[in-house]
Design a protein around this motif. Structure first.
Motif, PDB file in Angstrom:
ATOM      1  N   LEU A 141     -11.137   7.868   6.707  1.00  0.00           N
ATOM      2  CA  LEU A 141     -11.194   7.057   5.491  1.00  0.00           C
ATOM      3  C   LEU A 141      -9.788   6.581   5.141  1.00  0.00           C
ATOM      4  O   LEU A 141      -8.847   7.367   5.142  1.00  0.00           O
ATOM      5  CB  LEU A 141     -11.758   7.915   4.346  1.00  0.00           C
ATOM      6  CG  LEU A 141     -11.781   7.283   2.963  1.00  0.00           C
ATOM      7  CD1 LEU A 141     -12.775   6.131   2.910  1.00  0.00           C
ATOM      8  CD2 LEU A 141     -12.145   8.319   1.899  1.00  0.00           C
ATOM      9  N   LYS A 142      -9.673   5.282   4.844  1.00  0.00           N
ATOM     10  CA  LYS A 142      -8.358   4.785   4.442  1.00  0.00           C
ATOM     11  C   LYS A 142      -8.291   4.488   2.949  1.00  0.00           C
ATOM     12  O   LYS A 142      -7.345   4.885   2.271  1.00  0.00           O
ATOM     13  CB  LYS A 142      -8.013   3.511   5.214  1.00  0.00           C
ATOM     14  CG  LYS A 142      -6.648   2.941   4.841  1.00  0.00           C
ATOM     15  CD  LYS A 142      -6.211   1.861   5.801  1.00  0.00           C
ATOM     16  CE  LYS A 142      -4.794   1.392   5.499  1.00  0.00           C
ATOM     17  NZ  LYS A 142      -4.356   0.358   6.449  1.00  0.00           N
ATOM     18  N   ALA A 143      -9.293   3.773   2.446  1.00  0.00           N
ATOM     19  CA  ALA A 143      -9.251   3.377   1.044  1.00  0.00           C
ATOM     20  C   ALA A 143     -10.655   3.074   0.549  1.00  0.00           C
ATOM     21  O   ALA A 143     -11.565   2.837   1.340  1.00  0.00           O
ATOM     22  CB  ALA A 143      -8.368   2.145   0.884  1.00  0.00           C
TER      23      ALA A 143
ATOM     24  N   LEU B 243      -8.039   2.346  -4.255  1.00  0.00           N
ATOM     25  CA  LEU B 243      -7.358   3.634  -4.187  1.00  0.00           C
ATOM     26  C   LEU B 243      -7.312   4.120  -2.738  1.00  0.00           C
ATOM     27  O   LEU B 243      -8.301   3.991  -2.011  1.00  0.00           O
ATOM     28  CB  LEU B 243      -8.075   4.684  -5.041  1.00  0.00           C
ATOM     29  CG  LEU B 243      -7.953   4.579  -6.561  1.00  0.00           C
ATOM     30  CD1 LEU B 243      -8.648   5.770  -7.226  1.00  0.00           C
ATOM     31  CD2 LEU B 243      -6.497   4.500  -7.018  1.00  0.00           C
ATOM     32  N   PRO B 244      -6.176   4.711  -2.338  1.00  0.00           N
ATOM     33  CA  PRO B 244      -6.113   5.313  -1.009  1.00  0.00           C
ATOM     34  C   PRO B 244      -6.965   6.580  -0.969  1.00  0.00           C
ATOM     35  O   PRO B 244      -7.288   7.152  -2.018  1.00  0.00           O
ATOM     36  CB  PRO B 244      -4.622   5.649  -0.846  1.00  0.00           C
ATOM     37  CG  PRO B 244      -4.067   5.719  -2.226  1.00  0.00           C
ATOM     38  CD  PRO B 244      -4.920   4.841  -3.095  1.00  0.00           C
ATOM     39  N   ALA B 245      -7.307   7.019   0.254  1.00  0.00           N
ATOM     40  CA  ALA B 245      -8.237   8.142   0.428  1.00  0.00           C
ATOM     41  C   ALA B 245      -7.880   9.345  -0.446  1.00  0.00           C
ATOM     42  O   ALA B 245      -8.740   9.894  -1.144  1.00  0.00           O
ATOM     43  CB  ALA B 245      -8.261   8.548   1.892  1.00  0.00           C
ATOM     44  N   GLU B 246      -6.592   9.720  -0.452  1.00  0.00           N
ATOM     45  CA  GLU B 246      -6.239  10.950  -1.174  1.00  0.00           C
ATOM     46  C   GLU B 246      -6.484  10.824  -2.673  1.00  0.00           C
ATOM     47  O   GLU B 246      -6.860  11.800  -3.325  1.00  0.00           O
ATOM     48  CB  GLU B 246      -4.795  11.382  -0.858  1.00  0.00           C
ATOM     49  CG  GLU B 246      -3.686  10.419  -1.231  1.00  0.00           C
ATOM     50  CD  GLU B 246      -3.440   9.312  -0.191  1.00  0.00           C
ATOM     51  OE1 GLU B 246      -4.290   9.131   0.703  1.00  0.00           O
ATOM     52  OE2 GLU B 246      -2.407   8.604  -0.306  1.00  0.00           O
ATOM     53  N   LEU B 247      -6.343   9.624  -3.230  1.00  0.00           N
ATOM     54  CA  LEU B 247      -6.533   9.476  -4.676  1.00  0.00           C
ATOM     55  C   LEU B 247      -7.986   9.214  -5.062  1.00  0.00           C
ATOM     56  O   LEU B 247      -8.368   9.405  -6.215  1.00  0.00           O
ATOM     57  CB  LEU B 247      -5.645   8.359  -5.226  1.00  0.00           C
ATOM     58  CG  LEU B 247      -4.179   8.718  -5.463  1.00  0.00           C
ATOM     59  CD1 LEU B 247      -3.397   7.490  -5.902  1.00  0.00           C
ATOM     60  CD2 LEU B 247      -4.026   9.841  -6.492  1.00  0.00           C
ATOM     61  N   ILE B 248      -8.795   8.762  -4.123  1.00  0.00           N
ATOM     62  CA  ILE B 248     -10.205   8.551  -4.484  1.00  0.00           C
ATOM     63  C   ILE B 248     -10.969   9.873  -4.379  1.00  0.00           C
ATOM     64  O   ILE B 248     -11.899  10.123  -5.127  1.00  0.00           O
ATOM     65  CB  ILE B 248     -10.879   7.432  -3.641  1.00  0.00           C
ATOM     66  CG1 ILE B 248     -12.278   7.085  -4.182  1.00  0.00           C
ATOM     67  CG2 ILE B 248     -11.015   7.791  -2.167  1.00  0.00           C
ATOM     68  CD1 ILE B 248     -12.307   6.407  -5.487  1.00  0.00           C
ATOM     69  N   LEU B 249     -10.544  10.733  -3.463  1.00  0.00           N
ATOM     70  CA  LEU B 249     -11.255  12.005  -3.314  1.00  0.00           C
ATOM     71  C   LEU B 249     -10.821  13.005  -4.381  1.00  0.00           C
ATOM     72  O   LEU B 249     -11.626  13.785  -4.877  1.00  0.00           O
ATOM     73  CB  LEU B 249     -11.014  12.588  -1.916  1.00  0.00           C
ATOM     74  CG  LEU B 249     -11.508  11.698  -0.761  1.00  0.00           C
ATOM     75  CD1 LEU B 249     -11.123  12.305   0.579  1.00  0.00           C
ATOM     76  CD2 LEU B 249     -13.020  11.488  -0.824  1.00  0.00           C
ATOM     77  N   LYS B 250      -9.534  12.967  -4.736  1.00  0.00           N
ATOM     78  CA  LYS B 250      -9.018  13.882  -5.760  1.00  0.00           C
ATOM     79  C   LYS B 250      -8.138  13.104  -6.723  1.00  0.00           C
ATOM     80  O   LYS B 250      -7.449  12.169  -6.332  1.00  0.00           O
ATOM     81  CB  LYS B 250      -8.190  14.993  -5.100  1.00  0.00           C
ATOM     82  CG  LYS B 250      -9.042  16.043  -4.406  1.00  0.00           C
ATOM     83  CD  LYS B 250      -8.201  17.283  -4.076  1.00  0.00           C
ATOM     84  CE  LYS B 250      -9.061  18.467  -3.711  1.00  0.00           C
ATOM     85  NZ  LYS B 250      -9.854  18.311  -2.485  1.00  0.00           N
TER      86      LYS B 250
ATOM     87  N   VAL C 190      -4.523  -6.967  -6.664  1.00  0.00           N
ATOM     88  CA  VAL C 190      -3.187  -7.254  -6.126  1.00  0.00           C
ATOM     89  C   VAL C 190      -2.219  -6.155  -6.554  1.00  0.00           C
ATOM     90  O   VAL C 190      -1.491  -5.583  -5.726  1.00  0.00           O
ATOM     91  CB  VAL C 190      -2.696  -8.647  -6.616  1.00  0.00           C
ATOM     92  CG1 VAL C 190      -1.258  -8.884  -6.182  1.00  0.00           C
ATOM     93  CG2 VAL C 190      -3.617  -9.750  -6.094  1.00  0.00           C
ATOM     94  N   ALA C 191      -2.234  -5.849  -7.848  1.00  0.00           N
ATOM     95  CA  ALA C 191      -1.322  -4.827  -8.351  1.00  0.00           C
ATOM     96  C   ALA C 191      -1.549  -3.491  -7.651  1.00  0.00           C
ATOM     97  O   ALA C 191      -0.602  -2.830  -7.220  1.00  0.00           O
ATOM     98  CB  ALA C 191      -1.507  -4.669  -9.863  1.00  0.00           C
ATOM     99  N   SER C 192      -2.823  -3.114  -7.508  1.00  0.00           N
ATOM    100  CA  SER C 192      -3.103  -1.794  -6.937  1.00  0.00           C
ATOM    101  C   SER C 192      -2.778  -1.750  -5.447  1.00  0.00           C
ATOM    102  O   SER C 192      -2.320  -0.723  -4.936  1.00  0.00           O
ATOM    103  CB  SER C 192      -4.559  -1.397  -7.184  1.00  0.00           C
ATOM    104  OG  SER C 192      -5.434  -2.382  -6.683  1.00  0.00           O
TER     105      SER C 192
END
Lengths: 186, 443
Positions: free
Chosen positions: B276-278, B289-296, B407-409
């Protein structure tokens, strides 16, 4: 087209008048979008200036009021199109799932670029924004039909089908004008 | 796992089928209540608008003005166009009567006697399905005069659009329903006071109106017990992208994101066993959100599928539930290419009324195209950041924000990828980015 009188078929005209009655009196302009769809089905799949003027006369509004609406919405064709308008979704999830391949493949197969019509007038290729079928990407729309989970082989057979039928296909399908509704309440 | 909206999906969507599993019992119950009692039930349920904004539905209903002698209208927003979202189309195609029943109950609650379903023009197939359902309802005395001998009259019409994302914004939708270009209106006045034809109007999303049916059936309190905190009830999630099982899932709000992505009950994991990338969790407009921030969350807590948990951390580390358009991207995805695609979308769909959005979306697409062609520079990354900041919050409607946030994210979380393309412009041309349909080299 030049000498053809611009007039809805009797079935279409009846349908149009029933649709107009769904909106409050004096607010008949509200019916413009459905009527423009019906106009495309009745007049070769696109809206010429005389067709838009005719719609204005039915709605009792100024022609400019029809032009400004027809030019805003992406589903109205202001130039002639092929009998079969292929609309390939190009947005986000479809892109992730290979929509670019679909477009390139159709361009190559039909020997046209996006936005162009084949010489025999059968196909026009267009890319469109998200059609809300992201779970079955990539996909394309022809008339009211969504063709989903496309593969290049599937594209082949779909195009072959339309070609052998050779009929005009529009978003508001002709069958919904001819049969009319059993019970379209006003 | 309670399914309240898309249970009993059969091949037929007829009235008799719908009635066979309890359809229209909520209507019978509702018509015995006073309209204000229905509004109170919806308030108790904690139902929040399912179109994307998440505004409490009961509160929205309570704002409707009731001037003497002026008709009021309920308009259903079926202009589902947010990239990544396809739940309403699914619901209307397979269970049109739940929407019709919800429209009758909600119209009764609001005192509306003529209501409209505004469906996007591309969904002509579903337009005719809805028309058939409405025709069946009229024939059965569920619409028209004196519905089920209650004395309540309602005419319900389905209206089709002409192809314009912006018409999903409620005031643009109202303009469009009036037969005009879909240019959003300045608020106030809000539609609840001056809506379609200057009459008090409530605009609600398809799923919101459908949810009124189970709320009346089970009672607002019971509905509010499903979910977590202020995220009550069930939500339809449209899952797409690089997953094994794309489709529409009805979840109880509160399912962990990780479970949603990897469980066989939902997305079934990433296609081809890739990483998973994003994720874009709520339709293209919400921050990626990148993988680490969407999962936790940034605090390290598991991220849940709720309004609150997804927005935990604000835009610095969080996102939004939005419309529930859940787009999953695997490790092969180029975030820059994907962003170009989204920015082209917003440029195409800007109505052109406000300069920041009209011009800004054009510039964002142009700058991103430079990256795609291997001509992007470091200064372009800053320029892109600057342009998005000059759109957000400076337009009449939220399309400007919706164009700016992706764009910002992307820059916030994936700046290194932009820089990589500046250093090695060839890489973006070589990146496969998407799932190839065939290994056709000649394409």
């Amino acid at each position: 087209m030049a000498n053809k009188k611009i007039e809805f078929s009797p079935e279409a005209l009846e349908l149009v008048h029933r649709i107009i009655k769904r909106y409050p009196e004096g607010k008949q302009k509200s019916a413009i979008l459905p009527i423009l769809h019906i106009a495309q089905a009745e007049f070769d799949g696109w809206l010429s200036a005389p067709v838009m003027d005719y719609v204005a006369s039915i709605l009792k509004i100024l022609p400019i009021e029809v032009y400004e609406v027809a030019t805003f919405y992406s589903m109205f064709n202001l130039k002639p199109v092929g009998k079969c308008l292929i609309e390939v979704c190009r947005t986000g999830p479809c892109w992730l799932m290979g929509a670019e391949d679909v477009v390139k493949y159709i361009e190559k197969k039909l020997n046209i670029k996006e936005g162009e019509t084949t010489k025999d007038g059968m196909f026009t290729l267009k890319t469109v924004e998200c059609l809300a079928a992201c779970g079955s990407a990539p996909m394309m729309q022809v008339g009211e039909t969504y063709h989903e989970n496309l593969t290049l082989e599937k594209v082949d057979s779909i195009l072959q089908d339309y070609k052998s039928k050779g009929e005009l296909v529009t978003h508001w399908d002709k069958k919904h004008i001819a049969t009319n509704y059993t019970n379209l309440h006003e | 796992m309670a399914k309240l909206l898309i249970d009993n999906i059969t091949s037929s969507c007829s009235l008799s089928d719908y009635k066979s599993y309890g359809g229209y019992t909520a209507l019978e119950k509702a018509l015995k209540l006073k309209p204000e009692e229905i509004v109170a039930e919806v308030q108790k349920s904690g139902l929040r608008g399912r179109g994307g904004a998440g505004f409490p539905t009961g509160m929205k209903w309570s704002f409707i003005a009731k001037p003497e002698g002026v008709p009021r209208h309920l308009v259903c927003n079926a202009d589902e166009s947010e990239p990544g979202t396809f739940k309403d189309r699914y619901l209307m195609q397979h269970k049109p009567h739940i929407l019709v029943e919800g429209m009758i109950i909600s119209s009764y609650a609001l005192g509306a006697n003529t209501s409209y379903i505004y469906i996007r023009g591309e969904m002509m197939f579903q337009f005719h399905i809805l028309q058939n359902a409405i025709d069946e309802a009229y024939a059965a005395g569920l619409l028209g005069k004196n519905i089920l001998n209650s004395g309540f009259n309602l005419d319900l019409h389905v209206h089709c659009g002409g192809g314009a994302y912006i018409c999903g914004e409620e005031t643009a939708l109202i303009e469009s329903l009036e037969g005009k270009r879909g240019n959003p209106r300045i608020k106030p006045p809000f539609p609840a006071v001056k809506g379609v034809w200057d009459r008090p109007t409530v605009v609600n999303n398809v799923e919101t109106i459908a949810a009124v049916v189970p709320i009346i059936n089970m009672g607002g309190e019971a509905y509010a017990k499903i979910g977590v905190g202020k995220s009550t009830g069930t939500k339809l999630i449209s899952a797409s992208g690089h997953i094994n099982k794309p489709g529409v899932y009805e979840i109880e709000l509160g399912v962990p994101v990780e479970e949603f992505i990897y469980s066989e009950n939902y997305c079934g994991g990433i296609k081809g066993g890739r990483k998973l990338k994003a994720v874009v969790a709520g339709g293209s407009s919400v921050p990626i959100l990148p993988a680490e921030l969407i999962l936790k969350t940034a605090k390290g807590e598991p991220r849940l599928m709720t309004y609150e948990s997804l927005s935990e951390g604000g835009f610095a580390t969080g996102t939004m539930l939005g419309s529930g358009g859940f787009i999953v991207m695997d490790e092969s995805t180029s975030i820059v290419k994907n962003l170009f695609n989204f920015s082209r979308f917003y440029h195409h769909e800007s109505c052109g009324q406000c300069s920041p959005c009209r011009e800004g979306t054009m510039w964002m697409e142009k700058i991103l195209r430079k990256f795609l062609e291997g001509r992007g520079t470091s200064a372009d990354i800053d320029l892109l950041w600057d342009v998005q900041g000059k759109i957000e919050g400076k337009t009449i409607c939220p399309l400007g924000d919706a164009a700016a946030w992706p764009v910002a994210s992307a820059i916030r979380h994936f700046r290194a990828e932009f820089e990589e393309y500046v250093k090695n412009p060839q890489n973006i041309k070589d990146v496969r980015h998407y799932y190839r349909l065939n290994n056709l080299q000649e394409l």
